[in-house]
Design a protein around this motif. Structure first.
Motif, PDB file in Angstrom:
ATOM      1  N   HIS A 119       0.832  -1.203   0.000  1.00  0.00           N
ATOM      2  CA  HIS A 119       0.000   0.000   0.000  1.00  0.00           C
ATOM      3  C   HIS A 119       0.868   1.255   0.000  1.00  0.00           C
ATOM      4  O   HIS A 119       0.585   2.234  -0.711  1.00  0.00           O
ATOM      5  CB  HIS A 119      -0.918  -0.025   1.221  1.00  0.00           C
ATOM      6  CG  HIS A 119      -1.737   1.207   1.383  1.00  0.00           C
ATOM      7  ND1 HIS A 119      -1.391   2.246   2.234  1.00  0.00           N
ATOM      8  CD2 HIS A 119      -2.895   1.599   0.786  1.00  0.00           C
ATOM      9  CE1 HIS A 119      -2.298   3.192   2.164  1.00  0.00           C
ATOM     10  NE2 HIS A 119      -3.236   2.834   1.300  1.00  0.00           N
ATOM     11  N   SER A 120       1.939   1.229   0.764  1.00  0.00           N
ATOM     12  CA  SER A 120       2.835   2.388   0.811  1.00  0.00           C
ATOM     13  C   SER A 120       3.498   2.629  -0.539  1.00  0.00           C
ATOM     14  O   SER A 120       3.585   3.769  -1.012  1.00  0.00           O
ATOM     15  CB  SER A 120       3.885   2.170   1.895  1.00  0.00           C
ATOM     16  OG  SER A 120       4.835   3.208   1.897  1.00  0.00           O
ATOM     17  N   GLY A 125       4.204   5.993  -5.318  1.00  0.00           N
ATOM     18  CA  GLY A 125       4.652   5.896  -6.699  1.00  0.00           C
ATOM     19  C   GLY A 125       5.837   4.979  -6.884  1.00  0.00           C
ATOM     20  O   GLY A 125       6.451   4.968  -7.957  1.00  0.00           O
ATOM     21  N   ALA A 126       6.189   4.199  -5.845  1.00  0.00           N
ATOM     22  CA  ALA A 126       7.343   3.309  -5.916  1.00  0.00           C
ATOM     23  C   ALA A 126       6.979   1.909  -6.383  1.00  0.00           C
ATOM     24  O   ALA A 126       7.873   1.073  -6.572  1.00  0.00           O
ATOM     25  CB  ALA A 126       8.014   3.219  -4.547  1.00  0.00           C
ATOM     26  N   TYR A 127       5.691   1.636  -6.582  1.00  0.00           N
ATOM     27  CA  TYR A 127       5.273   0.306  -7.051  1.00  0.00           C
ATOM     28  C   TYR A 127       5.707   0.105  -8.497  1.00  0.00           C
ATOM     29  O   TYR A 127       5.526   0.979  -9.342  1.00  0.00           O
ATOM     30  CB  TYR A 127       3.757   0.162  -6.921  1.00  0.00           C
ATOM     31  CG  TYR A 127       3.168  -0.978  -7.687  1.00  0.00           C
ATOM     32  CD1 TYR A 127       3.246  -2.286  -7.222  1.00  0.00           C
ATOM     33  CD2 TYR A 127       2.525  -0.750  -8.911  1.00  0.00           C
ATOM     34  CE1 TYR A 127       2.695  -3.337  -7.946  1.00  0.00           C
ATOM     35  CE2 TYR A 127       1.975  -1.794  -9.634  1.00  0.00           C
ATOM     36  CZ  TYR A 127       2.073  -3.078  -9.141  1.00  0.00           C
ATOM     37  OH  TYR A 127       1.536  -4.118  -9.859  1.00  0.00           O
ATOM     38  N   LEU A 238      -0.774   3.490 -13.236  1.00  0.00           N
ATOM     39  CA  LEU A 238      -0.731   2.069 -12.922  1.00  0.00           C
ATOM     40  C   LEU A 238      -1.084   1.228 -14.141  1.00  0.00           C
ATOM     41  O   LEU A 238      -0.439   0.207 -14.421  1.00  0.00           O
ATOM     42  CB  LEU A 238      -1.696   1.751 -11.778  1.00  0.00           C
ATOM     43  CG  LEU A 238      -1.282   2.154 -10.365  1.00  0.00           C
ATOM     44  CD1 LEU A 238      -2.421   1.879  -9.389  1.00  0.00           C
ATOM     45  CD2 LEU A 238      -0.029   1.414  -9.941  1.00  0.00           C
ATOM     46  N   ILE A 239      -2.110   1.644 -14.874  1.00  0.00           N
ATOM     47  CA  ILE A 239      -2.526   0.888 -16.055  1.00  0.00           C
ATOM     48  C   ILE A 239      -1.432   0.906 -17.110  1.00  0.00           C
ATOM     49  O   ILE A 239      -1.147  -0.119 -17.761  1.00  0.00           O
ATOM     50  CB  ILE A 239      -3.855   1.461 -16.601  1.00  0.00           C
ATOM     51  CG1 ILE A 239      -4.982   1.221 -15.587  1.00  0.00           C
ATOM     52  CG2 ILE A 239      -4.200   0.836 -17.948  1.00  0.00           C
ATOM     53  CD1 ILE A 239      -6.294   1.837 -15.974  1.00  0.00           C
TER      54      ILE A 239
END
Length: 497
Positions: A119-120, A125-127, A238-239
């Motif tokens: 979640h973090s 924006g680090a995912y 994300l997409i």
């Protein structure tokens, strides 16, 4: 915990609407299911977490329903730890791992910390999306269908984002759009198609198939379509990450510029959104502007069937559709796209012309053909596709060979599951002969397998019959007639009907 909505969110309806409030009509042949005002509000919740997620998404749905032209500029805060946890437990426990090798059980061992970290990273924006692991499954024509197995965290985030976007797009999609949508299954699409053909003036059927749809979707057009309703750049980012992640095959990562990752949780929603703007809205407007006779439309993912009253209009629609698809990097499959004479007058017209029986077409695992009821009235028949039936029997035969020396009760329990699953989908009216034939073939395969367990000879029928009676369920029709279920889900006294 769930975050409070920001001021930048769209205004939502705080008051619960009346159950019989008027609803927009999206389709006059196959009207939208249309949810009642309290459809998503359960009287009890198993957990507070489930209640919070349901209420938050219900507010999004109400806002999407009220404000059709506005964009959602703040959606990512709905992807919270509660929704991520629900998404994790909705995944299959025994699914194959992705490129990271992490299984469901491995992730559950430190679930709270893993989800907190995930979640973090999403909100910072680090995912980073990982490439899918390429695998292939055989198709009925002997070719291989490529599938991508996503990493576990990608599956969790994709499922959470799909839950949020579904709340927006379920109020946007038209009524004849089925497939990978809540409460709009394959049997709902079949019911709508059969009722449309039997109740409307349908003389010609156009069976459409998009060539390699999931592999030719334009990323640029897809994002532009999503931006009509989604203004949250974090969701769009994300997409884009999932579209650009690519696939890993034989140690090499290939990034694609077109197509959506087949097998990914997000792909069905993206496909429906793409076809909503490319096909659904256009076909609906074409019918209103150019058709003089009846026209019905049913689309399930990238397969669509249309019924026309006039042949000239059907051919004109097909030509216009080819030009429309060419603008958006799509094309129709030349062999699987057909225009056939079909309907209540097709048999008489072809007999008068000295031709054979009306042609058949396949849709969602069934072959549909013109027939008559016991009273002599026109009745649309359907039976299981023969190639699907043969493929299922081949898999049963191969699996029985592998399980040959298993204890008989274990074999019987497995075969019962096979028959129950087959009947659960294919046990529709007018298909009883196929059901009986399938059970009979499974019975022969099992007897042959048991006879090969020893060298004493074949298993006698007297010894085998009690086993078949005990373990193999008898066929029976499980689904109602299409018009009965269709009328229950779309009652004529409701405003949307």
């Amino acid at each position: 915990m769930m975050h409070e909505p920001k001021k930048s969110d769209l205004a939502v309806v705080a008051m619960k609407p009346a159950n019989k409030a008027g609803r927009l009509v999206a389709e006059w042949v196959e009207p939208r299911a249309g949810t009642e005002g309290n459809a998503l509000q359960q009287s009890t919740h198993r957990t507070q977490m489930r209640a919070r997620v349901s209420q938050a998404l219900e507010r999004v749905r109400q806002a999407a329903k009220v404000r059709k032209k506005e964009r959602f500029t703040a959606l990512l805060h709905h992807v919270n730890p509660d929704l991520l946890l629900l998404s994790f437990y909705a995944l299959k426990r025994n699914a194959a791992p992705g490129v990271d090798g992490v299984t469901w059980s491995d992730y559950e061992a430190e679930l709270e910390g893993n989800l907190r970290d995930l979640h973090s990273r999403i909100h910072r924006g680090a995912y980073r999306a990982q490439p899918s692991r390429r695998t292939y499954i055989p198709k009925l024509d002997g070719r291989q269908r490529p599938l991508g197995i996503a990493a576990l965290e990608d599956k969790i985030v994709q499922r959470a984002v799909v839950a949020v976007l579904n709340a927006v797009y379920e109020e946007e999609f038209l009524g004849f759009s089925y497939g990978f949508r809540p409460r709009r299954s394959a049997h709902d699409a079949l019911d709508a198609l059969i009722v449309g053909i039997q109740r409307k003036k349908v003389n010609w059927v156009l069976d459409l198939d998009v060539r390699d749809f999931f592999g030719t979707v334009s990323h640029e057009w897809l994002v532009r379509f999503l931006e009509h309703r989604i203004g949250d750049q974090r969701i769009l980012r994300l997409i884009r990450k999932w579209l650009k992640a690519g696939v890993l095959e034989e140690g090499v990562v290939t990034e694609g510029e077109i197509g959506t990752p087949q097998g990914a949780t997000i792909s069905p929603l993206l496909a429906n959104a793409y076809l909503h703007y490319v096909f659904d809205l256009w076909a609906h407007q074409w019918r209103k502007r150019h058709a003089t006779g009846d026209v019905i439309i049913v689309r399930y993912a990238d397969d669509a069937v249309l019924g026309f009253e006039h042949e000239v209009e059907a051919r004109r629609f097909l030509e216009d559709l080819r030009a429309r698809f060419a603008e958006f990097s799509l094309s129709l499959h030349p062999d699987k796209t057909r225009l056939i004479e079909f309907g209540r007058h097709a048999a008489a017209n072809r007999k008068r012309q000295g031709l054979g029986r009306p042609a058949t077409f396949s849709f969602l695992g069934f072959t549909l053909f013109c027939g008559r009821s016991r009273r002599g009235r026109f009745l649309l028949h359907r039976k299981t596709r023969s190639d699907r039936l043969r493929a299922t029997l081949r898999r049963v035969k191969d699996e029985l060979r592998r399980r040959m020396h298993w204890p008989i009760p274990e074999q019987g329990r497995w075969l019962r599951q096979v028959l129950t699953g087959f009947f659960g989908y294919h046990a529709v009216p007018t298909n009883f002969r196929v059901l009986s034939a399938f059970r009979w073939q499974v019975t022969l395969l099992w007897r042959r397998s048991l006879s090969r367990r020893s060298q004493r000879g074949h298993l006698t029928l007297a010894r085998y019959r009690p086993l078949a009676m005990a373990w193999l369920p008898r066929p029976r029709i499980l689904h109602p007639w299409p018009e009965q279920r269709f009328d229950v889900r779309h009652p004529r006294w409701e405003p949307s009907a």
